[in-house]
Scaffold this motif. Structure first.
Motif, PDB file in Angstrom:
ATOM      1  N   GLU A 172     -38.115 -14.421 -19.033  1.00 47.06           N
ATOM      2  CA  GLU A 172     -37.456 -13.656 -18.700  1.00 47.06           C
ATOM      3  C   GLU A 172     -38.301 -11.872 -19.211  1.00 47.06           C
ATOM      4  OE1 GLU A 172     -33.995 -14.912 -20.847  1.00 47.06           O
ATOM      5  OE2 GLU A 172     -33.540 -16.026 -19.302  1.00 47.06           O
ATOM      6  N   SER A 173     -38.911 -12.848 -20.307  1.00 48.94           N
ATOM      7  CA  SER A 173     -39.409 -11.373 -21.331  1.00 48.94           C
ATOM      8  C   SER A 173     -40.369 -10.677 -19.940  1.00 48.94           C
ATOM      9  CB  SER A 173     -39.564 -11.745 -22.312  1.00 48.94           C
ATOM     10  OG  SER A 173     -40.752 -12.511 -22.335  1.00 48.94           O
ATOM     11  N   ARG A 174     -41.142 -11.298 -19.025  1.00 48.72           N
ATOM     12  CA  ARG A 174     -42.559 -10.651 -18.500  1.00 48.72           C
ATOM     13  C   ARG A 174     -42.066 -10.601 -16.457  1.00 48.72           C
ATOM     14  NH1 ARG A 174     -47.532 -14.113 -19.479  1.00 48.72           N
ATOM     15  NH2 ARG A 174     -48.255 -12.560 -19.171  1.00 48.72           N
ATOM     16  N   GLU A 175     -43.396  -9.524 -16.354  1.00 45.46           N
ATOM     17  CA  GLU A 175     -42.214 -10.202 -15.124  1.00 45.46           C
ATOM     18  C   GLU A 175     -43.892 -10.603 -13.938  1.00 45.46           C
ATOM     19  OE1 GLU A 175     -42.886  -5.897 -11.901  1.00 45.46           O
ATOM     20  OE2 GLU A 175     -42.118  -5.335 -13.783  1.00 45.46           O
ATOM     21  N   VAL A 176     -43.871 -10.914 -13.075  1.00 46.03           N
ATOM     22  CA  VAL A 176     -44.427 -11.410 -12.472  1.00 46.03           C
ATOM     23  C   VAL A 176     -44.404 -11.071 -11.623  1.00 46.03           C
ATOM     24  CG1 VAL A 176     -45.344 -13.446 -11.601  1.00 46.03           C
ATOM     25  CG2 VAL A 176     -43.291 -14.000 -13.596  1.00 46.03           C
ATOM     26  N   SER A 177     -45.969 -10.310 -10.842  1.00 50.96           N
ATOM     27  CA  SER A 177     -46.166  -9.920  -9.716  1.00 50.96           C
ATOM     28  C   SER A 177     -47.092 -10.156  -8.771  1.00 50.96           C
ATOM     29  CB  SER A 177     -46.664  -8.415 -10.473  1.00 50.96           C
ATOM     30  OG  SER A 177     -48.031  -8.559 -10.678  1.00 50.96           O
TER      31      SER A 177
END
Length: 186
Positions: free
Chosen positions: A146-151
């Motif tokens: 939830e705290s990290r964006e996965v790109s």
């Protein structure tokens, strides 16, 4: 093999082993026989992005290309073979080998997904992996997701490879890729 794997397990903490070795696509039957309780997660990635990435890793030149007489990628490239075409051949053959082998395994022991779908919904796909192995997603793992964006890293391949090279990869891998829901454009 069991003793080698057990060396990686810490008594009282972890009773499962995760291995992300793409060469295991040709060992699915062997691994399933050695570990009947094993679960397999097969993740495919767009062949253009995979071929680009594969062609850039340090060990790629030393890989033997068994369907081309066993010569290494480096030897074949020195004879004029396009390394991206070789990478696309690897993608195609390994993807087919894994899919064929995984179809022979018992229901409920395999999860097949795509890298692109994982990037779009990492939490949902991670839940599927944990369900496959009969576990709940740990709270700290959920919080991290939830705290990290996965790109996606696919765009870098699209930007780096000219259209002609992308077409060369698709010419080799397109049939298998299309069956998996991919299109020539990422």
């Amino acid at each position: 093999l069991r003793s080698v794997v057990s060396q990686h397990l810490k008594p009282g903490t972890v009773n499962f082993f995760v291995n992300k070795n793409t060469r295991n696509t040709r060992r699915v039957g062997y691994l399933s026989a050695a570990f009947p309780e094993a679960r397999f997660v097969h993740i495919t990635r767009h062949p253009i992005a995979t071929s680009y990435s594969m062609s850039r890793v340090a060990f790629f030149g030393s890989l033997p290309v068994f369907w081309r007489g066993g010569a290494s990628v480096g030897e074949l490239v020195s004879r004029g073979v396009d390394p991206l075409v070789l990478a696309a051949e690897f993608w195609t053959r390994e993807t087919m080998a894994a899919s064929d082998a995984l179809r022979s395994l018992p229901p409920g022991s395999v999860l097949e997904t795509r890298y692109e779908d994982f990037v779009d919904d990492p939490g949902g796909h991670l839940r599927l992996v944990f369900e496959l192995v009969g576990r709940d997603v740990p709270q700290e793992t959920r919080a991290l997701l939830e705290s990290r964006e996965v790109s996606s890293r696919n765009r870098s391949a699209l930007m780096a490879l000219p259209a002609e090279e992308q077409r060369s990869i698709w010419h080799v891998a397109g049939g298998v890729a299309s069956a998996l829901g991919y299109s020539a454009s990422m």
